[in-house]
Design an enzyme around this catalytic site. Structure first.
Site, PDB file in Angstrom:
ATOM      1  N   ASP A   1       0.846  -1.191   0.000  1.00  0.00           N
ATOM      2  CA  ASP A   1       0.000   0.000   0.000  1.00  0.00           C
ATOM      3  C   ASP A   1       0.887   1.248   0.000  1.00  0.00           C
ATOM      4  O   ASP A   1       2.101   1.162   0.230  1.00  0.00           O
ATOM      5  CB  ASP A   1      -0.878  -0.049   1.263  1.00  0.00           C
ATOM      6  CG  ASP A   1      -1.975   1.007   1.270  1.00  0.00           C
ATOM      7  OD1 ASP A   1      -2.308   1.544   0.202  1.00  0.00           O
ATOM      8  OD2 ASP A   1      -2.501   1.298   2.365  1.00  0.00           O
TER       9      ASP A   1
ATOM     10  N   GLU B   1       2.745   5.021  -3.954  1.00  0.00           N
ATOM     11  CA  GLU B   1       2.758   5.987  -5.092  1.00  0.00           C
ATOM     12  C   GLU B   1       4.066   6.766  -5.143  1.00  0.00           C
ATOM     13  O   GLU B   1       4.470   7.114  -6.244  1.00  0.00           O
ATOM     14  CB  GLU B   1       1.566   6.934  -4.968  1.00  0.00           C
ATOM     15  CG  GLU B   1       0.228   6.252  -5.157  1.00  0.00           C
ATOM     16  CD  GLU B   1      -0.159   5.340  -4.000  1.00  0.00           C
ATOM     17  OE1 GLU B   1       0.316   5.611  -2.885  1.00  0.00           O
ATOM     18  OE2 GLU B   1      -0.896   4.382  -4.213  1.00  0.00           O
TER      19      GLU B   1
ATOM     20  N   ASP C   1      -9.081   3.148  -3.021  1.00  0.00           N
ATOM     21  CA  ASP C   1     -10.173   3.592  -2.152  1.00  0.00           C
ATOM     22  C   ASP C   1     -11.388   4.099  -2.922  1.00  0.00           C
ATOM     23  O   ASP C   1     -11.815   5.252  -2.780  1.00  0.00           O
ATOM     24  CB  ASP C   1      -9.659   4.674  -1.203  1.00  0.00           C
ATOM     25  CG  ASP C   1      -8.485   4.177  -0.370  1.00  0.00           C
ATOM     26  OD1 ASP C   1      -8.250   2.949  -0.344  1.00  0.00           O
ATOM     27  OD2 ASP C   1      -7.797   5.003   0.243  1.00  0.00           O
TER      28      ASP C   1
HETATM   29  O1  MIG Z   1      -4.088   5.909   4.408  1.00  0.00           O
HETATM   30  O2  MIG Z   1      -3.936   0.676   5.452  1.00  0.00           O
HETATM   31  O3  MIG Z   1      -5.982   1.944   0.006  1.00  0.00           O
HETATM   32  O4  MIG Z   1      -6.960  -0.300   1.346  1.00  0.00           O
HETATM   33  O5  MIG Z   1      -7.130  -0.129   4.154  1.00  0.00           O
HETATM   34  C1  MIG Z   1      -4.872   4.797   4.171  1.00  0.00           C
HETATM   35  C2  MIG Z   1      -5.115   1.405   5.547  1.00  0.00           C
HETATM   36  C3  MIG Z   1      -4.000   3.588   4.045  1.00  0.00           C
HETATM   37  C4  MIG Z   1      -5.143   2.831   2.055  1.00  0.00           C
HETATM   38  C5  MIG Z   1      -5.539   1.604   1.291  1.00  0.00           C
HETATM   39  C6  MIG Z   1      -6.597   0.866   2.049  1.00  0.00           C
HETATM   40  C7  MIG Z   1      -6.101   0.501   3.425  1.00  0.00           C
HETATM   41  C8  MIG Z   1      -5.651   1.756   4.162  1.00  0.00           C
HETATM   42  N1  MIG Z   1      -4.634   2.468   3.375  1.00  0.00           N
END
Ligand code: MIG
Length: 778
Positions: free
Chosen positions: A420, A423, A498
């Site tokens: 996650d 980017e 999201d």
């Molecule tokens: O700032 O890890 O897209 O799937 O549950 C949010 C918490 C961070 C974004 C991800 C999402 C995940 C969440 N993350």
């Protein structure tokens, strides 16, 4: 506004009260580090004419004052054009340099030059215009490029009615034409809906359909870019890159062959472990061992097939990657082993950022090894993410990749990892939620800045992880990533981040996944029910029914959202969800065969209807249904209350999966869609391998007359070992049917298979002995 407060509140809850202050500081710091952005639109200038050339058996080089163009044939249907000045791209996207050697011939013409080899011709005008023809048909025309400072802009002429696809992950219509897109990996933050741009994963390529043929163009330049895909009246698409050489790879072929060619150069997805194609349950977060065990127990006691459980950020100790909070998960390894014994795998989330804590070994090692990104003046750059101040590995440095890859061994238990925030994302109070463009990167020792490396960051994080796992004899890696770039399909699956909870967002999922597939990313899915909200039973159910036909079949939702276990919506819904879980399970042999195809040819699982008949322009913009492979047409229900929906069938005969009724395309049909069902059609002439009650059955959907083939791929489902690829053929003439089974590989074929015949009015079964032929009277 409410959304903003909600986000701020979540941030404070999750990352502590200091998070707001840190995000203010970080945004201020970022603005100081960021190079001053030019004001107003760039002043594009034409390039000087090309005056000289050097032709060779590989292609040609052309020179003008201060500019150069190199045209290289990559095979009989592919060519690469590179305009300089500007740094050449590092070969991160590619697994191969060329597809096939061809002998190029060339000559000077009145207006410029001509290069050709085996039916492919490139015309280079002295003005810098490049035209590409296939068997004499002009299919691609690039205008002379333009420059503004270090930036390049390329115009490509579009025909009336031409449709464009690709660009990676887009919350846009299937045909991307007539809009402007930015290519810069970006976390839209918390929730996004249709129209949001850009998103987490950008790939600078488009696939074009026009009446005379199709092409795919991939711009091999990772720097920040914009693509303005010319409206109908304009007739020109323009793509601009903020720096680097202007390079594009062009492929000319029908759509399937385009994907084959593009993925031959940028790589194909390896076979996943079979379990990854099953159902995944996730939420932010299942917070303790007890909660996870109860969850799995909940699935088992209700006869709901479950394949994987995902652990979101709360399993860590203060969000320190590669650590486990022992109070919540006293023994993660034992938990994973127990679950595995019950057929359930654990997948753990990882962010790229490393908490800047001198007592934390991962941070200390990273500092010692010098793998973190530094500010231009040399100090380690820190940005705020979940753990607070965080350092970011420089994945463009081979040393950093090797180190990062080694860390996965410190997290014993999970066999899947979910990447996650890559980017990369950082919490910034204003402006872009990412790192400053001026941060220096290693870029394999060549050097450069974040402006060039940004879009590569996630690709290389996944590469680091994948390369550390590659060749594991017993376990195939499973990585799921939010961000990426061209080539990411070699390492990881993708989820669409999201996405908001709404019917419009459900509908958006189809074109988003189709365009990802046409960009080479075969494995993808969206958070079932939407990430951020509270779907009612109907929306959840319809999203789940769609999810059952997407490669990543996962329920996931944000912190604070109501529960989304299959039993959270009442008994009636639970019953339907169970049926779809079982339907997915029964179709796994088909999914696995498509996985083999993705690995061998680069085809996506989800294909737009035009895949079957690119000539039929009526299919070019169909985005409310899709093909799963070539056998199944899936028409999810995308509106509340809809109990019947229209489905446009491509040419040929189609059998209703539920009723067996025969339809003839092309044309629309009205299909029943009660809550228990979404319309599904099987292309007559297809084989659909299914497992039912532990037995493998081969379903054959017969046309009234004619023949067809089908494949079946099998192996142990994980690791390296024997496999087999069986090929089935049939021919039907009147009331005679011939079946034929051939195959290759060392995995045992078994004694034979029951073939279930559909399309005869009533179902019939015949037994086909392994690797034999059979004649049947109908
Ligand atoms: O700032 O890890 O897209 O799937 O549950 C949010 C918490 C961070 C974004 C991800 C999402 C995940 C969440 N993350």
């Amino acid at each position: 506004m409410l959304e903003l407060f909600r986000k701020a509140w979540l941030l404070v809850q999750g990352a502590g009260p200091g998070a707001i202050l840190k995000s203010l500081l970080a945004a201020w710091d970022r603005d100081r580090l960021e190079a001053p952005l030019p004001k107003g639109p760039p002043a594009w200038q034409g390039i000087p004419p090309l005056e000289g050339a050097e032709l060779g058996p590989w292609g040609g080089r052309f020179f003008g004052e201060g500019v150069g163009l190199r045209v290289r044939f990559l095979g009989p249907r592919a060519v690469e054009c590179t305009w300089t000045p500007g740094a050449l791209p590092l070969p991160y996207a590619r697994v191969r340099d060329i597809l096939e050697e061809v002998q190029v011939e060339g000559e000077r013409t009145g207006e410029g030059w001509r290069l050709w080899a085996s039916g492919l011709e490139v015309r280079v005008g002295a003005s810098g215009e490049v035209q590409v023809l296939l068997e004499g048909r002009p299919l691609f025309r690039a205008l002379p490029p333009e420059r503004a400072g270090e930036a390049w802009r390329q115009g490509v002429v579009l025909d009336p009615g031409e449709a464009l696809y690709g660009l990676g992950e887009r919350a846009a219509p299937l045909d991307l034409r007539g809009r402007r897109y930015r290519l810069w990996n970006r976390d839209p933050g918390g929730s996004y809906g249709p129209g949001a741009d850009p998103l987490y994963l950008n790939i600078p390529l488009w696939l074009s359909l026009k009446p005379e043929g199709s092409y795919l163009v991939f711009f091999e330049n990772p720097s920040e870019a914009w693509a303005d895909l010319g409206a109908e009246e304009e007739g020109v698409a323009r793509v601009a890159f903020s720096g680097g050489a202007l390079r594009y790879l062009l492929f000319l072929a029908p759509p399937a062959a385009l994907l084959e060619g593009y993925t031959a150069l940028t790589g194909r997805p390896p076979l996943p472990p079979l379990w990854a194609l099953g159902f995944h349950q996730s939420r932010w977060s299942y917070e303790s061992e007890g909660e996870v065990r109860a969850l799995v127990q909940g699935f088992q006691s209700r006869d709901l097939p479950l394949s994987a459980v995902h652990l979101d950020i709360d399993y860590m100790e203060g969000y320190r990657v590669f650590t486990v909070d022992r109070r919540r998960f006293p023994d993660l390894k034992a938990l994973a082993q127990d679950l595995e014994a019950q057929g359930v795998q654990l997948v753990a989330i990882l962010d790229p950022g490393v908490k800047a804590d001198p007592h934390y070994p991962v941070y200390r090692e990273g500092l010692e090894k010098g793998v973190f990104l530094r500010r231009p003046e040399g100090r380690v750059y820190l940005g705020p993410v979940w753990p607070g101040w965080t350092a970011f590995p420089d994945f463009t440095d081979p040393k950093a990749r090797a180190w990062w890859g080694g860390l996965y061994r410190r997290l014993p238990g999970p066999h899947g990892f979910w990447h996650d925030m890559n980017e990369p994302a950082a919490f910034m109070a204003w402006g872009e939620a990412t790192l400053p463009r001026t941060l220096p990167h290693a870029l394999e020792g060549r050097g450069g800045t974040h402006r060039e490396a940004h879009n590569l960051y996630a690709l290389l994080m996944n590469r680091a992880a994948y390369e550390a796992w590659e060749g594991h004899p017993k376990r195939r890696p499973f990585f799921l990533t939010r961000s990426g770039w061209a080539g990411v399909q070699r390492y990881a699956w993708v989820w669409t981040g999201d996405i908001e909870t709404s019917w419009a967002a459900l509908r958006q999922t189809i074109p988003t996944l189709l365009n990802l597939g046409l960009s080479g990313v075969a494995y993808a899915g969206s958070d079932i029910g939407g990430f951020s909200g509270a779907p009612d039973a109907e929306l959840f159910l319809r999203w789940f029914q769609l999810g059952a036909f997407t490669p990543l079949f996962r329920v996931h939702s944000a912190k604070g959202t109501p529960r989304r276990e299959p039993w959270a919506f009442g008994e009636e819904t639970e019953g339907i969800l169970r049926a779809f879980l079982k339907l997915r399970l029964s179709l796994l042999p088909y999914w696995y065969t498509l996985a083999w195809e993705a690995q061998a040819r680069g085809y996506p699982f989800l294909r737009p209807l035009f895949w079957l008949d690119p000539q039929d322009q009526g299919l070019w913009r169909v985005e409310d249904c899709f093909l799963l492979g070539e056998a199944l047409l899936v028409a999810p229900v995308l509106e509340p209350g809809a109990r019947v929906r229209e489905v446009l069938l491509p040419k040929g005969e189609w059998l209703d999966f539920w009723t067996g009724k025969r339809h003839r395309g092309p044309g629309p049909v009205q299909a029943q869609s009660p809550l228990e069902r979404i319309p599904l059609f099987v292309r007559a002439g297809s084989f659909l391998p299914r497992q039912e009650g532990g037995e493998l059955l081969l379903h054959l959907y017969l046309p009234e007359e004619g023949e067809g083939t089908g494949l079946l791929y099998r192996d142990a489902g994980d690791g390296e070992g024997p496999f087999r690829l069986d090929r089935f053929r049939f021919r039907r003439e009147g009331n005679r049917l011939w079946l034929d089974w051939t195959g290759e590989g060392d995995y045992p074929p078994g004694e034979g298979l029951w073939v279930v015949l559909h399309g005869l009015g009533e179902e019939r079964r015949v037994f086909l002995k392994a690797l034999s032929r059979l004649e049947v009277g109908l």
